[in-house]
Design a protein around this motif. Structure first.
Motif, PDB file in Angstrom:
ATOM      1  N   ARG A  49      -6.970 -10.789 -15.937  1.00 18.62           N
ATOM      2  CA  ARG A  49      -6.571  -9.546 -15.081  1.00 18.62           C
ATOM      3  C   ARG A  49      -6.962  -9.651 -13.486  1.00 18.62           C
ATOM      4  O   ARG A  49      -6.161  -9.281 -12.565  1.00 18.62           O
ATOM      5  N   ARG A  50      -8.036 -10.221 -13.487  1.00 19.28           N
ATOM      6  CA  ARG A  50      -8.648 -10.590 -12.066  1.00 19.28           C
ATOM      7  C   ARG A  50      -7.814 -11.728 -11.323  1.00 19.28           C
ATOM      8  O   ARG A  50      -7.240 -11.270 -10.222  1.00 19.28           O
ATOM      9  N   LEU A  51      -7.006 -12.508 -12.086  1.00 24.36           N
ATOM     10  CA  LEU A  51      -6.242 -13.475 -11.548  1.00 24.36           C
ATOM     11  C   LEU A  51      -4.920 -12.611 -10.895  1.00 24.36           C
ATOM     12  O   LEU A  51      -4.413 -12.805  -9.988  1.00 24.36           O
ATOM     13  N   ARG A  52      -4.234 -11.754 -11.795  1.00 23.48           N
ATOM     14  CA  ARG A  52      -3.097 -11.273 -11.302  1.00 23.48           C
ATOM     15  C   ARG A  52      -3.619 -10.182 -10.230  1.00 23.48           C
ATOM     16  O   ARG A  52      -2.650 -10.161  -9.206  1.00 23.48           O
ATOM     17  N   GLU A  53      -4.824  -9.607 -10.104  1.00 19.57           N
ATOM     18  CA  GLU A  53      -5.047  -8.768  -9.025  1.00 19.57           C
ATOM     19  C   GLU A  53      -5.109  -9.645  -7.517  1.00 19.57           C
ATOM     20  O   GLU A  53      -4.793  -9.303  -6.574  1.00 19.57           O
ATOM     21  N   GLU A  54      -5.909 -10.753  -8.058  1.00 17.52           N
ATOM     22  CA  GLU A  54      -5.893 -11.703  -6.728  1.00 17.52           C
ATOM     23  C   GLU A  54      -4.455 -12.040  -6.152  1.00 17.52           C
ATOM     24  O   GLU A  54      -4.254 -12.212  -5.063  1.00 17.52           O
ATOM     25  N   MET A  55      -3.578 -12.465  -7.029  1.00 20.21           N
ATOM     26  CA  MET A  55      -2.247 -12.990  -6.653  1.00 20.21           C
ATOM     27  C   MET A  55      -1.556 -11.682  -6.101  1.00 20.21           C
ATOM     28  O   MET A  55      -0.722 -12.153  -5.063  1.00 20.21           O
ATOM     29  N   ARG A  56      -1.600 -10.485  -6.746  1.00 21.97           N
ATOM     30  CA  ARG A  56      -0.877  -9.068  -5.756  1.00 21.97           C
ATOM     31  C   ARG A  56      -1.575  -8.984  -4.571  1.00 21.97           C
ATOM     32  O   ARG A  56      -0.946  -8.657  -3.604  1.00 21.97           O
ATOM     33  N   PHE A  57      -2.840  -9.351  -4.798  1.00 15.67           N
ATOM     34  CA  PHE A  57      -3.530  -9.109  -3.081  1.00 15.67           C
ATOM     35  C   PHE A  57      -2.897 -10.139  -1.909  1.00 15.67           C
ATOM     36  O   PHE A  57      -2.558  -9.661  -0.925  1.00 15.67           O
ATOM     37  N   SER A  58      -2.796 -11.195  -2.516  1.00 14.40           N
ATOM     38  CA  SER A  58      -2.151 -12.219  -1.566  1.00 14.40           C
ATOM     39  C   SER A  58      -0.761 -12.017  -1.156  1.00 14.40           C
ATOM     40  O   SER A  58      -0.350 -12.292  -0.036  1.00 14.40           O
ATOM     41  N   ARG A  59       0.095 -11.369  -2.207  1.00 12.62           N
ATOM     42  CA  ARG A  59       1.406 -10.913  -1.752  1.00 12.62           C
ATOM     43  C   ARG A  59       1.415  -9.476  -1.041  1.00 12.62           C
ATOM     44  O   ARG A  59       2.243  -9.261  -0.136  1.00 12.62           O
ATOM     45  N   GLU A  60       0.491  -8.498  -1.332  1.00 14.12           N
ATOM     46  CA  GLU A  60       1.011  -6.952  -0.986  1.00 14.12           C
ATOM     47  C   GLU A  60      -0.155  -6.595  -0.180  1.00 14.12           C
ATOM     48  O   GLU A  60      -0.067  -5.407   0.063  1.00 14.12           O
ATOM     49  N   GLY A  61      -1.448  -7.379  -0.210  1.00 13.47           N
ATOM     50  CA  GLY A  61      -2.492  -6.684   0.270  1.00 13.47           C
ATOM     51  C   GLY A  61      -3.115  -5.737  -0.580  1.00 13.47           C
ATOM     52  O   GLY A  61      -2.774  -5.673  -1.778  1.00 13.47           O
ATOM     53  N   LEU A  62      -4.000  -4.807  -0.250  1.00 14.75           N
ATOM     54  CA  LEU A  62      -4.794  -3.996  -1.361  1.00 14.75           C
ATOM     55  C   LEU A  62      -3.800  -2.952  -1.728  1.00 14.75           C
ATOM     56  O   LEU A  62      -3.529  -2.049  -1.004  1.00 14.75           O
ATOM     57  N   SER A  63      -3.628  -3.070  -3.150  1.00 16.81           N
ATOM     58  CA  SER A  63      -2.619  -1.947  -3.697  1.00 16.81           C
ATOM     59  C   SER A  63      -2.881  -1.975  -5.089  1.00 16.81           C
ATOM     60  O   SER A  63      -3.620  -2.618  -5.535  1.00 16.81           O
ATOM     61  N   GLY A  64      -2.078  -1.083  -5.885  1.00 20.18           N
ATOM     62  CA  GLY A  64      -2.592  -0.834  -7.175  1.00 20.18           C
ATOM     63  C   GLY A  64      -2.793   0.422  -7.544  1.00 20.18           C
ATOM     64  O   GLY A  64      -2.674   1.392  -7.017  1.00 20.18           O
ATOM     65  N   HIS A  65      -3.582   0.542  -8.869  1.00 18.71           N
ATOM     66  CA  HIS A  65      -3.806   1.795  -9.427  1.00 18.71           C
ATOM     67  C   HIS A  65      -5.610   1.658  -9.976  1.00 18.71           C
ATOM     68  O   HIS A  65      -5.541   0.945 -10.877  1.00 18.71           O
ATOM     69  N   LEU A  66      -6.101   2.585  -9.593  1.00 18.26           N
ATOM     70  CA  LEU A  66      -7.639   2.581  -9.828  1.00 18.26           C
ATOM     71  C   LEU A  66      -7.859   3.836 -11.022  1.00 18.26           C
ATOM     72  O   LEU A  66      -7.373   4.792 -10.732  1.00 18.26           O
ATOM     73  N   ARG A  67      -8.386   3.321 -12.159  1.00 14.99           N
ATOM     74  CA  ARG A  67      -8.943   4.564 -13.136  1.00 14.99           C
ATOM     75  C   ARG A  67     -10.292   4.437 -13.115  1.00 14.99           C
ATOM     76  O   ARG A  67     -10.893   3.472 -13.423  1.00 14.99           O
ATOM     77  N   ILE A  68     -10.976   5.779 -12.888  1.00 14.10           N
ATOM     78  CA  ILE A  68     -12.337   5.825 -12.767  1.00 14.10           C
ATOM     79  C   ILE A  68     -12.504   7.039 -13.754  1.00 14.10           C
ATOM     80  O   ILE A  68     -11.845   8.010 -13.613  1.00 14.10           O
ATOM     81  N   ALA A  69     -13.734   6.738 -14.602  1.00 11.34           N
ATOM     82  CA  ALA A  69     -14.134   7.739 -15.419  1.00 11.34           C
ATOM     83  C   ALA A  69     -15.753   8.001 -14.882  1.00 11.34           C
ATOM     84  O   ALA A  69     -16.317   7.456 -14.383  1.00 11.34           O
ATOM     85  N   VAL A  70     -15.856   9.431 -15.003  1.00 13.57           N
ATOM     86  CA  VAL A  70     -16.847  10.208 -13.905  1.00 13.57           C
ATOM     87  C   VAL A  70     -17.455  11.063 -14.962  1.00 13.57           C
ATOM     88  O   VAL A  70     -16.946  11.900 -15.634  1.00 13.57           O
ATOM     89  N   ILE A  71     -18.919  11.075 -14.865  1.00 15.33           N
ATOM     90  CA  ILE A  71     -19.574  12.084 -15.752  1.00 15.33           C
ATOM     91  C   ILE A  71     -19.273  13.538 -14.798  1.00 15.33           C
ATOM     92  O   ILE A  71     -18.997  13.486 -13.496  1.00 15.33           O
ATOM     93  N   PRO A  72     -19.176  14.581 -15.619  1.00 20.04           N
ATOM     94  CA  PRO A  72     -18.648  15.864 -15.040  1.00 20.04           C
ATOM     95  C   PRO A  72     -19.371  16.261 -13.946  1.00 20.04           C
ATOM     96  O   PRO A  72     -18.729  16.977 -13.055  1.00 20.04           O
ATOM     97  N   THR A  73     -20.859  16.190 -14.022  1.00 26.24           N
ATOM     98  CA  THR A  73     -21.496  16.503 -12.573  1.00 26.24           C
ATOM     99  C   THR A  73     -21.421  15.856 -11.417  1.00 26.24           C
ATOM    100  O   THR A  73     -21.948  16.441 -10.521  1.00 26.24           O
ATOM    101  N   ALA A  74     -20.544  14.716 -11.594  1.00 28.98           N
ATOM    102  CA  ALA A  74     -20.322  13.680 -10.305  1.00 28.98           C
ATOM    103  C   ALA A  74     -18.948  14.019  -9.775  1.00 28.98           C
ATOM    104  O   ALA A  74     -18.412  13.225  -9.034  1.00 28.98           O
ATOM    105  N   THR A  80     -17.364  15.991  -7.998  1.00 33.84           N
ATOM    106  CA  THR A  80     -16.999  16.255  -6.504  1.00 33.84           C
ATOM    107  C   THR A  80     -17.252  14.949  -5.634  1.00 33.84           C
ATOM    108  O   THR A  80     -16.542  14.869  -4.522  1.00 33.84           O
ATOM    109  N   TRP A  81     -18.050  14.118  -6.121  1.00 34.22           N
ATOM    110  CA  TRP A  81     -18.550  12.848  -5.471  1.00 34.22           C
ATOM    111  C   TRP A  81     -17.214  11.948  -5.862  1.00 34.22           C
ATOM    112  O   TRP A  81     -16.866  11.256  -5.012  1.00 34.22           O
ATOM    113  N   ALA A  82     -16.641  11.975  -6.926  1.00 39.73           N
ATOM    114  CA  ALA A  82     -15.539  11.289  -7.369  1.00 39.73           C
ATOM    115  C   ALA A  82     -14.464  11.377  -6.316  1.00 39.73           C
ATOM    116  O   ALA A  82     -13.581  10.700  -5.891  1.00 39.73           O
ATOM    117  N   SER A  83     -14.150  12.846  -6.059  1.00 43.99           N
ATOM    118  CA  SER A  83     -13.301  13.368  -4.978  1.00 43.99           C
ATOM    119  C   SER A  83     -13.474  12.582  -3.713  1.00 43.99           C
ATOM    120  O   SER A  83     -12.501  12.224  -2.967  1.00 43.99           O
TER     121      SER A  83
END
Length: 295
Positions: free
Chosen positions: A75-100, A102-105
Motif C-alpha cells: 500500500r505504501r508503494l501504491r501511495e508513493e507512485m500516486r504521489f509521483s503522478r498526482e501530488g498529495l491526494s487520496g482518502h484518509l481514514r482517521i479513528a478518534v477517541i470521542p473526547t478528541a 473537536t481536535w480531529a475536526s
C-alpha cells in the motif's frame, strides 16, 4: 499473493468467513478458495476449519504478521507512485477517541486547506478499537492518548494535554465555584462515559486518588448524550475542557474547571510505524505538529 494475504487479514479480523468476505467485497466461496490457495502456496495449514471458523493455526498466526507487513508495504508503494503522478491526494481514514473529536475536526480542516485533494473519513472509536483498526488497515491514523496505556509500535505526534471541566446547569451549586476539586463531586448525580472509554478510566483513577468511588447514574459512549442529560435531567458530567466548551455553547449550561494538581494525559495523532511513511501520512504528522504549536 497480495490479495490472498488481504483475505487472511480480513479473516483474522472478522473471525467469520462470511463477514470477512463482505468486508473486502468478495464472495464467501472466493475467500475460502483464496485462503486454500494461499495454504497450498505456503505448504502449511493456516486456518482451523470445522462447521465454522475455528481460528488460525500457529503457522497462520506467523503468516498474519508477515501478511500485515507485506500488505502495508504494498500500500505504501501504491501511495508513493500516486504521489509521483498526482501530488498529495487520496482518502484518509482517521479513528478518534470521542473526547478528541473537536481536535480531529481542527486537524482535518487545516490539512484540507493545505491539501485540497485529500478527503477525510473521521470515525469515533475507543482507544483499544483504534489500535486494532490500525493493525488491520481499517484506518490510516488515529487520535488517542499517548502516555496513559500501551500503544505498541506506532509513530506519534503530540497535539495537547487533557484538562477537565465540570458541566452543570447554571442554578446548580457547583456553577458558583471558580474551580472544583474531585472530592466536591462525591455526592453528585453523575453521568459519565462508558468504562470501555479510556477517558472514563482516567477520571475513575482521579476519583480514586481523591478517596472516592464514583457511581454514574447514566453512562454513554456519546458526549452529546451526557450534555443532554445535564441539560434535561440536572445531572453533572466531567469532560475535557475543550470539549466541554464546545458542548455548552448555545445551551443553558455552564462549565467550571477541575483542579487536577498534575499535568493531564497527552493526546496526539498516531499512525502505524513505517519507514518511510507515505507522503500523505508524513504530511498529516507534520500538520499535527503545526496544530499543537498553534494551540
Amino acid at each position: 499473493m497480495i490479495q490472498k494475504l488481504e483475505m487472511l487479514i480480513a479473516l483474522a479480523r472478522e473471525q467469520h468467513f462470511g463477514r470477512a468476505a463482505e468486508s473486502i467485497g468478495v464472495t464467501q466461496p472466493s475467500l475460502s478458495t483464496g485462503i486454500k490457495q494461499l495454504e497450498a502456496q505456503l505448504g502449511v495449514k493456516l486456518v482451523l476449519r470445522g462447521s465454522r471458523f475455528g481460528g488460525l493455526t500457529p503457522e497462520g498466526q506467523r503468516t498474519l504478521v508477515w501478511a500485515r507487513q507485506i500488505v502495508g508495504d504494498a500500500r505504501r508503494l501504491r501511495e508513493e507512485m500516486r504521489f509521483s503522478r498526482e501530488g498529495l491526494s487520496g482518502h484518509l481514514r482517521i479513528a478518534v477517541i470521542p473526547t478528541a473529536l473537536t481536535w480531529a475536526s481542527r486537524l482535518a480542516s487545516g490539512f484540507g486547506v493545505a491539501h485540497p485533494n485529500v478527503n477525510f473519513t473521521v470515525l469515533s472509536r475507543n482507544s483499544a478499537d483504534i489500535l486494532t483498526m490500525l493493525e488491520n488497515f481499517d484506518v490510516d491514523a488515529g487520535i488517542s492518548y499517548l502516555d496513559n496505556e500501551p500503544l505498541g509500535h506506532v509513530s506519534r505526534a503530540f497535539l495537547y494535554r487533557e484538562t477537565y471541566a465540570v458541566i452543570c446547569r447554571p442554578e446548580h451549586a457547583l456553577a458558583r465555584r471558580d474551580r472544583i476539586a474531585w472530592r466536591d463531586l462525591a455526592d453528585e448525580a453523575l453521568c459519565l462515559l462508558t468504562p470501555d472509554m479510556q477517558n472514563r478510566r482516567i477520571i475513575n483513577r482521579a476519583f480514586m486518588q481523591a478517596g472516592l468511588a464514583p457511581v454514574a447514574r447514566l453512562e454513554s459512549n456519546s458526549t452529546v448524550v451526557l450534555a443532554t442529560q445535564v441539560e434535561q435531567a440536572g445531572m453533572v458530567t466531567v469532560l475535557p475542557d475543550h470539549l466541554a466548551a464546545f458542548l455548552v455553547a448555545g445551551r443553558d449550561l455552564v462549565m467550571v474547571p477541575v483542579e487536577t494538581g498534575e499535568p493531564g494525559p497527552s493526546v496526539g495523532l498516531i499512525a502505524p510505524y513505517q519507514e518511510p511513511h507515505t507522503p500523505v501520512i508524513e504530511a498529516l504528522l507534520t500538520e499535527a505538529g503545526r496544530v499543537a504549536e498553534g494551540q
